[in-house]
Each structure stands twice: as C-alpha cells, then as structure tokens.
Design a protein around this motif. Structure first.
Motif, PDB file in Angstrom:
ATOM      1  N   ALA A  63       0.847  -1.183   0.000  1.00  0.00           N
ATOM      2  CA  ALA A  63       0.000   0.000   0.000  1.00  0.00           C
ATOM      3  C   ALA A  63       0.886   1.238   0.000  1.00  0.00           C
ATOM      4  O   ALA A  63       1.941   1.259   0.640  1.00  0.00           O
ATOM      5  CB  ALA A  63      -0.911  -0.007   1.221  1.00  0.00           C
ATOM      6  N   LEU A  64       0.440   2.247  -0.723  1.00  0.00           N
ATOM      7  CA  LEU A  64       1.182   3.500  -0.805  1.00  0.00           C
ATOM      8  C   LEU A  64       0.332   4.628  -0.252  1.00  0.00           C
ATOM      9  O   LEU A  64      -0.875   4.693  -0.525  1.00  0.00           O
ATOM     10  CB  LEU A  64       1.538   3.819  -2.258  1.00  0.00           C
ATOM     11  CG  LEU A  64       2.434   2.836  -2.987  1.00  0.00           C
ATOM     12  CD1 LEU A  64       2.558   3.228  -4.452  1.00  0.00           C
ATOM     13  CD2 LEU A  64       3.799   2.783  -2.342  1.00  0.00           C
ATOM     14  N   GLY A  65       0.966   5.523   0.463  1.00  0.00           N
ATOM     15  CA  GLY A  65       0.279   6.706   0.949  1.00  0.00           C
ATOM     16  C   GLY A  65       0.023   7.675  -0.192  1.00  0.00           C
ATOM     17  O   GLY A  65       0.697   7.639  -1.230  1.00  0.00           O
ATOM     18  N   ALA A  66      -0.936   8.557   0.006  1.00  0.00           N
ATOM     19  CA  ALA A  66      -1.286   9.525  -1.031  1.00  0.00           C
ATOM     20  C   ALA A  66      -0.086  10.385  -1.417  1.00  0.00           C
ATOM     21  O   ALA A  66       0.101  10.703  -2.592  1.00  0.00           O
ATOM     22  CB  ALA A  66      -2.438  10.404  -0.557  1.00  0.00           C
ATOM     23  N   ASP A  90      -9.306   8.786  -4.952  1.00  0.00           N
ATOM     24  CA  ASP A  90     -10.728   8.692  -4.614  1.00  0.00           C
ATOM     25  C   ASP A  90     -11.511   8.056  -5.761  1.00  0.00           C
ATOM     26  O   ASP A  90     -12.372   7.199  -5.538  1.00  0.00           O
ATOM     27  CB  ASP A  90     -11.316  10.074  -4.296  1.00  0.00           C
ATOM     28  CG  ASP A  90     -10.899  10.591  -2.931  1.00  0.00           C
ATOM     29  OD1 ASP A  90     -10.383   9.804  -2.113  1.00  0.00           O
ATOM     30  OD2 ASP A  90     -11.092  11.810  -2.685  1.00  0.00           O
ATOM     31  N   PHE A  91     -11.208   8.455  -6.989  1.00  0.00           N
ATOM     32  CA  PHE A  91     -11.867   7.860  -8.148  1.00  0.00           C
ATOM     33  C   PHE A  91     -11.584   6.361  -8.209  1.00  0.00           C
ATOM     34  O   PHE A  91     -12.491   5.555  -8.424  1.00  0.00           O
ATOM     35  CB  PHE A  91     -11.385   8.537  -9.443  1.00  0.00           C
ATOM     36  CG  PHE A  91     -11.841   7.826 -10.688  1.00  0.00           C
ATOM     37  CD1 PHE A  91     -13.083   8.096 -11.239  1.00  0.00           C
ATOM     38  CD2 PHE A  91     -11.033   6.880 -11.309  1.00  0.00           C
ATOM     39  CE1 PHE A  91     -13.516   7.430 -12.377  1.00  0.00           C
ATOM     40  CE2 PHE A  91     -11.450   6.211 -12.448  1.00  0.00           C
ATOM     41  CZ  PHE A  91     -12.700   6.489 -12.983  1.00  0.00           C
ATOM     42  N   LEU A  92     -10.322   5.977  -8.027  1.00  0.00           N
ATOM     43  CA  LEU A  92      -9.949   4.566  -8.103  1.00  0.00           C
ATOM     44  C   LEU A  92     -10.677   3.744  -7.035  1.00  0.00           C
ATOM     45  O   LEU A  92     -11.140   2.633  -7.308  1.00  0.00           O
ATOM     46  CB  LEU A  92      -8.438   4.399  -7.976  1.00  0.00           C
ATOM     47  CG  LEU A  92      -7.610   5.009  -9.109  1.00  0.00           C
ATOM     48  CD1 LEU A  92      -6.115   4.886  -8.806  1.00  0.00           C
ATOM     49  CD2 LEU A  92      -7.952   4.385 -10.452  1.00  0.00           C
ATOM     50  N   VAL A  93     -10.809   4.290  -5.837  1.00  0.00           N
ATOM     51  CA  VAL A  93     -11.526   3.590  -4.757  1.00  0.00           C
ATOM     52  C   VAL A  93     -13.015   3.514  -5.088  1.00  0.00           C
ATOM     53  O   VAL A  93     -13.636   2.452  -4.961  1.00  0.00           O
ATOM     54  CB  VAL A  93     -11.278   4.263  -3.392  1.00  0.00           C
ATOM     55  CG1 VAL A  93     -12.205   3.698  -2.321  1.00  0.00           C
ATOM     56  CG2 VAL A  93      -9.813   4.087  -2.972  1.00  0.00           C
ATOM     57  N   GLU A  94     -13.605   4.636  -5.521  1.00  0.00           N
ATOM     58  CA  GLU A  94     -15.041   4.658  -5.853  1.00  0.00           C
ATOM     59  C   GLU A  94     -15.384   3.640  -6.932  1.00  0.00           C
ATOM     60  O   GLU A  94     -16.450   3.014  -6.888  1.00  0.00           O
ATOM     61  CB  GLU A  94     -15.453   6.050  -6.346  1.00  0.00           C
ATOM     62  CG  GLU A  94     -15.546   7.083  -5.267  1.00  0.00           C
ATOM     63  CD  GLU A  94     -15.725   8.495  -5.832  1.00  0.00           C
ATOM     64  OE1 GLU A  94     -16.077   8.638  -7.030  1.00  0.00           O
ATOM     65  OE2 GLU A  94     -15.500   9.452  -5.078  1.00  0.00           O
ATOM     66  N   ALA A  98      -9.123   0.324  -6.640  1.00  0.00           N
ATOM     67  CA  ALA A  98      -8.150   0.382  -5.538  1.00  0.00           C
ATOM     68  C   ALA A  98      -8.922   0.264  -4.229  1.00  0.00           C
ATOM     69  O   ALA A  98     -10.142   0.483  -4.184  1.00  0.00           O
ATOM     70  CB  ALA A  98      -7.353   1.684  -5.571  1.00  0.00           C
ATOM     71  N   HIS A  99      -8.196  -0.090  -3.188  1.00  0.00           N
ATOM     72  CA  HIS A  99      -8.771  -0.180  -1.843  1.00  0.00           C
ATOM     73  C   HIS A  99      -8.011   0.769  -0.937  1.00  0.00           C
ATOM     74  O   HIS A  99      -6.809   0.976  -1.108  1.00  0.00           O
ATOM     75  CB  HIS A  99      -8.610  -1.593  -1.265  1.00  0.00           C
ATOM     76  CG  HIS A  99      -9.316  -2.652  -2.022  1.00  0.00           C
ATOM     77  ND1 HIS A  99     -10.683  -2.823  -1.983  1.00  0.00           N
ATOM     78  CD2 HIS A  99      -8.835  -3.626  -2.845  1.00  0.00           C
ATOM     79  CE1 HIS A  99     -11.015  -3.855  -2.737  1.00  0.00           C
ATOM     80  NE2 HIS A  99      -9.919  -4.358  -3.275  1.00  0.00           N
ATOM     81  N   ARG A 100      -8.717   1.296   0.043  1.00  0.00           N
ATOM     82  CA  ARG A 100      -8.049   2.086   1.081  1.00  0.00           C
ATOM     83  C   ARG A 100      -7.727   1.118   2.215  1.00  0.00           C
ATOM     84  O   ARG A 100      -8.611   0.423   2.715  1.00  0.00           O
ATOM     85  CB  ARG A 100      -8.947   3.205   1.576  1.00  0.00           C
ATOM     86  CG  ARG A 100      -8.242   4.072   2.590  1.00  0.00           C
ATOM     87  CD  ARG A 100      -9.077   5.285   2.938  1.00  0.00           C
ATOM     88  NE  ARG A 100      -8.363   6.050   3.922  1.00  0.00           N
ATOM     89  CZ  ARG A 100      -7.601   7.094   3.647  1.00  0.00           C
ATOM     90  NH1 ARG A 100      -7.505   7.517   2.418  1.00  0.00           N
ATOM     91  NH2 ARG A 100      -6.952   7.719   4.586  1.00  0.00           N
ATOM     92  N   VAL A 101      -6.462   1.077   2.609  1.00  0.00           N
ATOM     93  CA  VAL A 101      -6.018   0.228   3.708  1.00  0.00           C
ATOM     94  C   VAL A 101      -5.911   1.140   4.929  1.00  0.00           C
ATOM     95  O   VAL A 101      -4.968   1.924   5.051  1.00  0.00           O
ATOM     96  CB  VAL A 101      -4.679  -0.474   3.377  1.00  0.00           C
ATOM     97  CG1 VAL A 101      -4.236  -1.362   4.527  1.00  0.00           C
ATOM     98  CG2 VAL A 101      -4.805  -1.277   2.081  1.00  0.00           C
ATOM     99  N   GLN A 102      -6.916   1.038   5.799  1.00  0.00           N
ATOM    100  CA  GLN A 102      -7.029   1.957   6.935  1.00  0.00           C
ATOM    101  C   GLN A 102      -5.814   1.910   7.863  1.00  0.00           C
ATOM    102  O   GLN A 102      -5.318   2.942   8.288  1.00  0.00           O
ATOM    103  CB  GLN A 102      -8.303   1.641   7.734  1.00  0.00           C
ATOM    104  CG  GLN A 102      -9.577   1.750   6.933  1.00  0.00           C
ATOM    105  CD  GLN A 102      -9.874   3.161   6.464  1.00  0.00           C
ATOM    106  OE1 GLN A 102      -9.533   4.141   7.100  1.00  0.00           O
ATOM    107  NE2 GLN A 102     -10.515   3.249   5.305  1.00  0.00           N
ATOM    108  N   ARG A 103      -5.363   0.715   8.173  1.00  0.00           N
ATOM    109  CA  ARG A 103      -4.249   0.539   9.121  1.00  0.00           C
ATOM    110  C   ARG A 103      -3.026   1.350   8.712  1.00  0.00           C
ATOM    111  O   ARG A 103      -2.317   1.896   9.552  1.00  0.00           O
ATOM    112  CB  ARG A 103      -3.896  -0.942   9.207  1.00  0.00           C
ATOM    113  CG  ARG A 103      -2.563  -1.234   9.820  1.00  0.00           C
ATOM    114  CD  ARG A 103      -2.705  -1.766  11.196  1.00  0.00           C
ATOM    115  NE  ARG A 103      -1.398  -2.109  11.717  1.00  0.00           N
ATOM    116  CZ  ARG A 103      -1.041  -1.866  12.943  1.00  0.00           C
ATOM    117  NH1 ARG A 103      -1.896  -1.324  13.773  1.00  0.00           N
ATOM    118  NH2 ARG A 103       0.135  -2.197  13.379  1.00  0.00           N
ATOM    119  N   LEU A 104      -2.783   1.423   7.409  1.00  0.00           N
ATOM    120  CA  LEU A 104      -1.598   2.114   6.903  1.00  0.00           C
ATOM    121  C   LEU A 104      -1.915   3.512   6.375  1.00  0.00           C
ATOM    122  O   LEU A 104      -1.002   4.216   5.940  1.00  0.00           O
ATOM    123  CB  LEU A 104      -0.957   1.284   5.780  1.00  0.00           C
ATOM    124  CG  LEU A 104      -0.521  -0.124   6.155  1.00  0.00           C
ATOM    125  CD1 LEU A 104      -0.035  -0.872   4.920  1.00  0.00           C
ATOM    126  CD2 LEU A 104       0.573  -0.085   7.227  1.00  0.00           C
TER     127      LEU A 104
END
Length: 171
Positions: A63-66, A90-94, A98-104
């Motif tokens: 996972a990469l940060g913004a 945001d577009f990729l997640v919507e 892509a997924h947002r990995v909350q922990r990281l």
C-alpha cells in the motif's frame, strides 16, 4: 484458459498473490487491462492521471500513501498539489480499482476490478507488503453475529497484521 477468459472471470485465490511467486508484470498488465475494460463499460474515464496512479499502485504489492503517489505523479509531470493525487485515488476507490487500507492510511490496487467481492488485507508489519485475499466467509460470519442485533452490515474492512513469508524466513 485464454487471457480473455481470465480477464472476464478473474480468479480470486485464497492465498494473497503478494506473498506468492508469480509473473508480476502479467499480474499488473492484466489488472490494468481489466480496469480499462470496466471503466469503458461503466462510461467513466480512466484519465491519464487516474491511469498513472493505478499503474503506480500496481508496481508493487504494497500500500502507498497519497503523498507517495503524489511524488510519483509529480515526477511524471502531473502536478505537485495534493488534490491531484487525492482526486485520482478517490476515483480509483469509488470505482473499485483500488482499496483504502485503513491501518496504513494508504491505498492498494484491487486485483479484481469489476468483481463484486469482499476482501481482507494481510499486512506485513515489517515490510508493509499487502495481500488482498477473499473474505466472503469472514463477511458472512460478521453478518451472522450482527443479525440478532438488527444491524445490517453494508461495508466492512478486514485487515490482519502479521509477518509475510519472506520476513518470517529472514528472522
């Protein structure tokens, strides 16, 4: 099975691909091709900045940060302002690319774009490798314990932290 068949029905394996030997170039190109196809089917645009952001996420199984994505986008001439990366991510997640990995507090490419699936993330606490793995049974268990309370699960994010095989072997 031909490449076309595989793209139409991506195989969701029980093991996280990040922790297995595989042809990563093919993994990335197949996933990107599927995202292109899904975007066309949905009538949304995978603009150059969105596409490049997805390519960046696909380069490694972590996972990469913004801001990491922003730095890479800036190197490629897409601008240095944070909204550039955040809008693309945001577009990729919507769109489920892509997924947002909350922990990281980071983002990882979805290896099954266009597939309706529940995912869990196996996160290596040492190298930050992230493997997406199916979580249908975990989701079903969560729904089963929620049901008697009258709660309906609409979304869930399952993340497990541990050591990947490479980091375990290095210890």
């Amino acid at each position: 099975m031909s490449r076309t068949d595989r793209m139409e029905k991506p195989e969701i394996t029980p093991q996280g691909v990040a922790f297995r030997q595989h042809d990563h170039a093919r993994c990335s190109s197949d996933t990107l091709a599927r995202a292109d196809e899904v975007a066309r089917e949905r009538g949304v645009r995978l603009t150059p900045v969105r596409r490049r952001a997805l390519e960046i996420l696909l380069e490694e199984h972590r996972a990469l940060g913004a801001y990491e994505v922003l730095e890479r986008l800036a190197e490629d001439g897409f601008g240095k302002q944070p909204p550039v990366a955040y809008r693309a991510l945001d577009f990729l997640v919507e769109q489920g690319f892509a997924h947002r990995v909350q922990r990281l507090n980071a983002f990882a490419a979805c290896l099954h774009p266009g597939e309706d699936h529940d995912a869990a993330f196996l996160i290596c606490r040492q190298c930050n490798a992230v493997a997406e793995t199916p979580a249908a049974r975990a989701r079903a268990a969560l729904e089963a314990v929620a049901a008697p309370t009258g709660f309906v699960v609409e979304r869930s994010s399952i993340e497990a932290v541990g050591l990947c095989p490479a980091c375990r072997a290095a210890q």
